[in-house]
Design a protein around this motif. Structure first.
Motif, PDB file in Angstrom:
ATOM      1  N   ASP A  48       0.830  -1.197   0.000  1.00 59.87           N
ATOM      2  CA  ASP A  48       0.000   0.000   0.000  1.00 59.87           C
ATOM      3  C   ASP A  48       0.871   1.257   0.000  1.00 59.87           C
ATOM      4  O   ASP A  48       0.618   2.215  -0.746  1.00 59.87           O
ATOM      5  CB  ASP A  48      -0.926  -0.016   1.212  1.00 59.87           C
ATOM      6  CG  ASP A  48      -1.809   1.214   1.293  1.00 59.87           C
ATOM      7  OD1 ASP A  48      -2.578   1.456   0.346  1.00 59.87           O
ATOM      8  OD2 ASP A  48      -1.730   1.937   2.311  1.00 59.87           O
ATOM      9  N   GLY A  49       1.939   1.236   0.818  1.00 56.60           N
ATOM     10  CA  GLY A  49       2.836   2.384   0.870  1.00 56.60           C
ATOM     11  C   GLY A  49       3.656   2.552  -0.395  1.00 56.60           C
ATOM     12  O   GLY A  49       3.945   3.681  -0.823  1.00 56.60           O
ATOM     13  N   ARG A  50       4.038   1.434  -1.005  1.00 57.96           N
ATOM     14  CA  ARG A  50       4.816   1.500  -2.244  1.00 57.96           C
ATOM     15  C   ARG A  50       3.992   2.118  -3.372  1.00 57.96           C
ATOM     16  O   ARG A  50       4.487   2.974  -4.130  1.00 57.96           O
ATOM     17  CB  ARG A  50       5.286   0.103  -2.637  1.00 57.96           C
ATOM     18  CG  ARG A  50       6.260   0.068  -3.797  1.00 57.96           C
ATOM     19  CD  ARG A  50       6.711  -1.371  -4.060  1.00 57.96           C
ATOM     20  NE  ARG A  50       5.582  -2.224  -4.420  1.00 57.96           N
ATOM     21  CZ  ARG A  50       5.087  -2.308  -5.665  1.00 57.96           C
ATOM     22  NH1 ARG A  50       5.605  -1.582  -6.634  1.00 57.96           N
ATOM     23  NH2 ARG A  50       4.070  -3.115  -5.907  1.00 57.96           N
ATOM     24  N   ILE A  51       2.722   1.707  -3.449  1.00 60.77           N
ATOM     25  CA  ILE A  51       1.848   2.284  -4.477  1.00 60.77           C
ATOM     26  C   ILE A  51       1.590   3.763  -4.186  1.00 60.77           C
ATOM     27  O   ILE A  51       1.658   4.614  -5.084  1.00 60.77           O
ATOM     28  CB  ILE A  51       0.524   1.498  -4.537  1.00 60.77           C
ATOM     29  CG1 ILE A  51       0.792   0.068  -5.023  1.00 60.77           C
ATOM     30  CG2 ILE A  51      -0.485   2.190  -5.452  1.00 60.77           C
ATOM     31  CD1 ILE A  51      -0.407  -0.848  -4.900  1.00 60.77           C
ATOM     32  N   GLY A  52       1.340   4.074  -2.920  1.00 61.21           N
ATOM     33  CA  GLY A  52       1.090   5.465  -2.548  1.00 61.21           C
ATOM     34  C   GLY A  52       2.296   6.354  -2.723  1.00 61.21           C
ATOM     35  O   GLY A  52       2.164   7.569  -2.923  1.00 61.21           O
ATOM     36  N   GLY A  53       3.481   5.760  -2.650  1.00 62.84           N
ATOM     37  CA  GLY A  53       4.702   6.541  -2.806  1.00 62.84           C
ATOM     38  C   GLY A  53       5.121   6.748  -4.241  1.00 62.84           C
ATOM     39  O   GLY A  53       6.091   7.474  -4.508  1.00 62.84           O
ATOM     40  N   GLY A  54       4.440   6.089  -5.176  1.00 63.19           N
ATOM     41  CA  GLY A  54       4.751   6.289  -6.589  1.00 63.19           C
ATOM     42  C   GLY A  54       6.143   5.863  -6.982  1.00 63.19           C
ATOM     43  O   GLY A  54       6.749   6.460  -7.883  1.00 63.19           O
ATOM     44  N   ASN A  59       4.379   5.647   1.238  1.00 65.41           N
ATOM     45  CA  ASN A  59       3.330   6.538   1.731  1.00 65.41           C
ATOM     46  C   ASN A  59       2.001   5.801   1.707  1.00 65.41           C
ATOM     47  O   ASN A  59       1.235   5.899   0.740  1.00 65.41           O
ATOM     48  CB  ASN A  59       3.244   7.815   0.878  1.00 65.41           C
ATOM     49  CG  ASN A  59       4.439   8.719   1.087  1.00 65.41           C
ATOM     50  OD1 ASN A  59       4.742   9.103   2.214  1.00 65.41           O
ATOM     51  ND2 ASN A  59       5.126   9.051   0.008  1.00 65.41           N
ATOM     52  N   PRO A  60       1.706   5.026   2.761  1.00 64.53           N
ATOM     53  CA  PRO A  60       0.453   4.274   2.784  1.00 64.53           C
ATOM     54  C   PRO A  60      -0.759   5.197   2.723  1.00 64.53           C
ATOM     55  O   PRO A  60      -0.724   6.339   3.221  1.00 64.53           O
ATOM     56  CB  PRO A  60       0.510   3.536   4.127  1.00 64.53           C
ATOM     57  CG  PRO A  60       1.951   3.531   4.517  1.00 64.53           C
ATOM     58  CD  PRO A  60       2.521   4.795   3.967  1.00 64.53           C
ATOM     59  N   THR A  61      -1.839   4.690   2.128  1.00 64.31           N
ATOM     60  CA  THR A  61      -3.111   5.412   2.103  1.00 64.31           C
ATOM     61  C   THR A  61      -4.193   4.673   2.877  1.00 64.31           C
ATOM     62  O   THR A  61      -5.187   5.286   3.251  1.00 64.31           O
ATOM     63  CB  THR A  61      -3.583   5.616   0.649  1.00 64.31           C
ATOM     64  OG1 THR A  61      -3.706   4.339   0.006  1.00 64.31           O
ATOM     65  CG2 THR A  61      -2.573   6.471  -0.126  1.00 64.31           C
ATOM     66  N   ASN A  62      -4.009   3.359   3.116  1.00 66.34           N
ATOM     67  CA  ASN A  62      -4.966   2.630   3.926  1.00 66.34           C
ATOM     68  C   ASN A  62      -4.964   3.209   5.345  1.00 66.34           C
ATOM     69  O   ASN A  62      -3.906   3.415   5.935  1.00 66.34           O
ATOM     70  CB  ASN A  62      -4.598   1.142   3.967  1.00 66.34           C
ATOM     71  CG  ASN A  62      -5.431   0.357   4.954  1.00 66.34           C
ATOM     72  OD1 ASN A  62      -5.075   0.278   6.121  1.00 66.34           O
ATOM     73  ND2 ASN A  62      -6.526  -0.211   4.496  1.00 66.34           N
TER      74      ASN A  62
END
Length: 429
Positions: A48-54, A59-62
Motif C-alpha cells: 500500500d505504501g509502495r503504491i502510494g509513494g509512486g 506513503n500508505p493510504t490505507n
C-alpha cells in the motif's frame, strides 16, 4: 501491548546467542520472510505504501496502515519480512502475550492495533489455496496456519483463545523457488472477517516468525461450518516405550476425516499421532514415566472438535531400545564465573524413528539449568530431561537434533557422565 518478558529475555541472551539478523549499510534488517498470499499486515501495508509513494518513499493510504506508521514509523514496512523472535524455540504461547500476536516485539507493536480497516484479502471458504511465503533468507522449518474462531471480533485484541486450537494447515520444508516458498492447502469453511495467523518455526534455530493476514471468507461449496463433537475419553495400554490408545468416535454433521492425538506438555502440547480410525500407537516413550494424552477430531472442512478428556498412563519398566541406538555430543562453548552455555546434539543411530524423544542425564553436582532453547528441559531430583519441541520432536534414523541451555555452576562445569534417549543408553561422542 508488547510482552515485556521477551525484551528481558532477549537482552539476557545477547551474551550467548548472536543476532540472527544482519544489517546492510542502509540500516535495514536482513531477516527471513513473511506471508505474501494471503498477505500479512506488514506486507500489505508495504505494498500500500509502495503504491502510494509512486516508486519513491513509502506513503500508505490505507487508514490502518497510516495509523501504524504514525505509531511505529516506516521502518517496519521496509522490514516487512522481519517480524520475528530470535529465541522462541517453539514456546510461542509462553512468550507472546494476548494482544501481541501480530507484532510481538516493540518494532512491530503497531500492527496489533484493533481496527476493522486493515487491508483484506477475499478467499472462498473451503477452497484450495496456494500459500506463498517470501524467503528473504531461506531456512528449514515448519509453518503452522491457524484461523480465528467463529464470532471473532477484529476490533478486539487478538488472543490465543481467539484461534482454533489446532492449525488448519501445516507443512514442513515446503518447496522453494524464485525466492519464495509455496505450497497447496485447503481453506477452512468460515464466513466473514477472520485472521489467518502463521507461525514459521525454524528447525535449525530457535528463531520463529509471525504474521497476521486479514481475510474475508466468502461462501464455498458445502458450507460446512459445524465442528465435530469431542471424541470419547481414550483408554490406554502401555509397554516400556509405547502406548496404545483407543477412543469412541466423535459425531459430525458430515463426517470425521481424522483424529489428532496430543501429549500434554505444559504450555506447548505436542501432537504425537494422527489416525483416520479410533485408535493410535504412540512410540518412543521413556520407561517408568507418566504421560497424559487427549484426542481432537477433525472433519474434511477443517473444523476441529473440543478436545477429549485426558487419559493418564505410565509406561512399564524396561530398557526400550538396545544400547548403542543413539549418540550424544555434549560441549560447553563458553563459561563464566557461576555459569556456562552447553550445546547438545543427539543422533539416532538405530534403524527406526524415535518419536516424541526424551533425553535424560544426571546433572553433575553443583550445577543447575536456567534456560533452554530448541527443547523443553526440566530438572527433578538431580535428573535433567530434555523433550523435543513441536518442530523437532521426532528423530529419523541417521538424523541429528540439537538443542542448548544456559546453566549455573560452582566452579568449572563438569560434563554429564551418561545419557539415555527414550530409555536407551547412548554412546557419547
Amino acid at each position: 501491548m508488547r510482552l515485556k518478558r521477551f525484551g528481558a529475555l532477549a537482552v539476557a541472551a545477547l551474551g550467548v546467542v548472536g543476532f540472527t539478523s544482519v544489517f546492510v549499510q542502509s540500516g535495514t534488517a536482513v531477516a527471513h520472510g513473511s506471508m505474501t498470499f494471503p498477505p500479512s499486515r506488514t506486507y500489505a501495508c508495504y505494498e500500500d505504501g509502495r503504491i502510494g509513494g509512486g516508486g519513491g518513499d513509502l506513503n500508505p493510504t490505507n487508514p490502518a496502515c497510516v495509523a501504524a506508521v504514525q505509531i511505529g514509523g516506516k521502518q517496519p514496512l521496509w522490514d516487512w519480512y522481519g517480524n520475528l523472535i530470535s529465541l522462541a524455540g517453539g514456546k510461542h504461547r509462553e512468550i507472546i502475550a494476548d494482544g501481541d500476536l501480530c507484532g510481538p516485539t516493540t518494532k512491530y507493536d503497531a500492527y496489533n492495533l484493533t481496527r476493522s480497516d486493515w487491508p483484506t484479502t477475499t478467499l472462498r471458504a473451503g477452497a484450495p489455496i496456494t500459500f506463498k511465503y517470501n524467503a528473504w533468507a531461506p531456512h528449514p522449518g515448519t509453518w503452522d496456519q491457524y484461523v480465528t474462531k467463529d464470532g471473532f471480533d477484529v476490533t478486539q485484541p487478538l488472543k490465543w483463545s481467539d484461534l482454533e486450537p489446532v492449525p488448519f494447515d501445516s507443512i514442513t520444508n515446503p518447496p522453494l523457488g524464485s525466492g519464495e516458498y509455496s505450497w497447496n492447502g485447503t481453506l477452512p469453511n468460515k464466513s466473514g472477517r477472520h485472521v489467518i495467523y502463521s507461525i514459521w518455526q525454524r528447525s535449525d534455530s530457535p528463531e520463529a516468525f509471525y504474521s497476521c493476514s486479514d481475510v474475508i471468507f466468502s461462501g464455498g461449496s458445502g458450507g460446512d461450518t459445524q465442528a465435530p463433537s469431542a471424541p470419547g475419553t481414550p483408554t490406554a495400554s502401555a509397554s516400556s516405550t509405547s502406548v496404545q490408545l483407543s477412543w469412541s468416535a466423535a459425531a459430525d454433521n458430515v463426517g470425521v476425516s481424522s483424529y489428532q492425538v496430543f501429549r500434554e506438555a505444559g504450555a506447548n502440547d505436542v501432537q504425537v499421532a494422527t489416525s483416520t480410525g479410533t485408535s493410535a500407537s504412540v512410540t518412543g516413550l521413556t520407561a517408568n514415566t507418566a504421560y497424559q494424552f487427549y484426542v481432537v477430531a477433525r472433519d474434511a472442512a477443517g473444523n476441529t472438535s473440543p478436545p477429549s478428556a485426558v487419559v493418564s498412563v505410565t509406561t512399564t519398566g524396561g530398557g526400550g531400545q538396545e544400547p548403542g541406538a543413539c549418540s550424544v555430543t555434549y560441549s560447553v562453548p563458553s563459561s563464566w564465573s557461576g555459569g556456562f552455555t552447553a550445546n547438545v546434539s543427539v543422533k539416532n543411530t538405530g534403524t527406526s524413528a524415535v518419536n516424541a524423544w526424551q533425553l535424560a542425564w544426571d546433572v553433575p553436582a553443583g550445577q543447575g539449568i536456567s534456560q533452554a532453547w530448541s527443547a523443553d528441559v526440566t530438572v527433578a531430583s538431580g535428573k535433567a530431561t530434555a523433550r523435543g519441541a513441536s518442530w523437532n520432536q521426532n528423530i529419523q534414523p541417521g538424523q541429528t537434533v540439537s538443542f542448548g541451555f544456559n546453566g549455573t555452576s560452582q566452579g568449572t562445569p563438569a560434563n554429564p557422565v551418561s545419557f539415555t534417549l527414550s530409555g536407551a543408553t547412548c554412546a557419547t561422542a
